[in-house]
Design a protein around this motif. Structure first.
Motif, PDB file in Angstrom:
ATOM      1  N   ILE A  19      50.417  -2.228   7.459  1.00  0.00           N
ATOM      2  CA  ILE A  19      49.897  -1.339   6.417  1.00  0.00           C
ATOM      3  C   ILE A  19      48.612  -1.900   5.841  1.00  0.00           C
ATOM      4  O   ILE A  19      47.661  -1.154   5.561  1.00  0.00           O
ATOM      5  N   THR A  20      48.549  -3.216   5.688  1.00  0.00           N
ATOM      6  CA  THR A  20      47.340  -3.840   5.133  1.00  0.00           C
ATOM      7  C   THR A  20      46.135  -3.581   6.025  1.00  0.00           C
ATOM      8  O   THR A  20      45.067  -3.167   5.557  1.00  0.00           O
ATOM      9  N   ALA A  23      45.160   0.188   6.041  1.00  0.00           N
ATOM     10  CA  ALA A  23      44.461   0.582   4.818  1.00  0.00           C
ATOM     11  C   ALA A  23      43.011   0.125   4.865  1.00  0.00           C
ATOM     12  O   ALA A  23      42.093   0.865   4.462  1.00  0.00           O
ATOM     13  N   GLN A  30      46.162   0.003  -0.368  1.00  0.00           N
ATOM     14  CA  GLN A  30      47.507   0.036   0.199  1.00  0.00           C
ATOM     15  C   GLN A  30      48.423   1.014  -0.532  1.00  0.00           C
ATOM     16  O   GLN A  30      49.186   1.745   0.120  1.00  0.00           O
ATOM     17  N   SER A  34      50.369   4.064   1.293  1.00  0.00           N
ATOM     18  CA  SER A  34      51.827   4.165   1.185  1.00  0.00           C
ATOM     19  C   SER A  34      52.238   5.505   0.592  1.00  0.00           C
ATOM     20  O   SER A  34      53.267   6.087   0.985  1.00  0.00           O
TER      21      SER A  34
END
Length: 300
Positions: A19-20, A23, A30, A34
């Motif tokens: 996810i990091t 993003a 982030q 999310s």
């Protein structure tokens, strides 16, 4: 329905495995990424990602929708690419409608230039014999640009191309050929090559004659102005013909009317902001209303 942004976030996470990193690749925070993923999962009703100690991976549901998510993003990109290409004349399709009397004389030269400059743009053409039918085609969304006389009623965009003259085409050796100008009074008892009621010229010319207390007498009727000129040249009677319907070669005796009879020629459209439509109309207006050299010489 999921947004393209949510699908973009899912694909970015699957590609990055984090996810990091996803993003960062999308230039998002982030929490914002999310939030998009959570909205997608609510829409689907099941998780699409499994959070791991190091990164994430797709769930069974995530793997099932991944291919369609990529396809949707690719389709969205094609929408943008096609739109941009069309705007610069590298694609698209313009639907035209034109009064039949103007197709050869007014529209054909524009089409030659347009197709040479925009070979990837498709064109389709519908011909009519009524200005009001041209307006109906625009109103019904069946054509993008209509070229012809000004209709009796139209609420869309109208751009003036120019003014067209109506002239008398005479049979060879006709006594009226000795006159430079012809009046409606002189046509009172003349057998005319007139127009079928389906052609808007029929009612319009009858109304013009009625303004001079004259009723036109039809010896024969035709739906097309070019045919009317040829029938007059063949000796069937006098024809009142728009100059755009007269060919550029040898012409039969033609005379102006007194007082002169003219009509506006216009471009009609319901989408004046459309890039291709605007460019096409600009080309038509730039060329204006042509008068064949042989016709101009005959009218001198």
């Amino acid at each position: 329905m999921p947004t393209l942004r949510a699908l973009e976030c899912l694909v970015a996470v699957l590609d990055a495995g984090s996810i990091t990193e996803a993003a960062a690749a999308l230039h998002m925070s982030q929490p914002a990424l999310s939030h998009q993923l959570a909205a997608l999962e609510r829409e689907i009703g099941a998780p699409v990602l499994e959070r791991l100690p190091r990164g994430v991976r797709a769930t069974v549901v995530g793997r099932a929708v991944a291919a369609d998510a990529r396809a949707a993003l690719a389709a969205a990109q094609r929408v943008v690419s096609t739109g941009r290409a069309t705007a610069r004349g590298a694609g698209g399709h313009v639907r035209l409608a034109c009064a039949e009397s103007m197709t050869a004389g007014l529209l054909a030269p524009v089409l030659r230039t347009w197709l040479r400059r925009n070979p990837a743009v498709g064109l389709s053409l519908t011909e009519t014999t009524s200005a009001d039918e041209l307006a109906r085609l625009i109103d019904a969304g069946e054509t993008d640009v209509a070229i012809g006389p000004r209709p009796t009623r139209f609420t869309g965009a109208v751009e003036l191309i120019g003014v067209e003259e109506i002239v008398a085409v005479l049979p060879p050796g006709h006594p009226l050929a000795e006159r430079k100008l012809i009046t409606f009074e002189q046509l009172r008892d003349e057998p005319l090559v007139h127009y079928h009621p389906d052609n808007g010229l029929a009612a319009w010319l009858d109304a013009e004659a009625a303004r001079h207390q004259v009723t036109l007498t039809a010896a024969v009727r035709t739906r097309q102005a070019g045919t009317a000129a040829r029938l007059a040249a063949a000796g069937l009677g006098v024809a009142l013909v728009p100059t755009t319907a007269l060919g550029g070669g040898a012409v039969p005796p033609i005379r102006r009317l007194r007082p002169g009879v003219t009509r506006d020629l216009v471009c009609l459209t319901a989408t004046p902001a459309d890039v291709l439509v605007r460019r096409f109309i600009a080309e038509v207006v730039r060329r204006g209303v042509p008068v064949p050299a042989a016709v101009a010489t005959a009218l001198e």
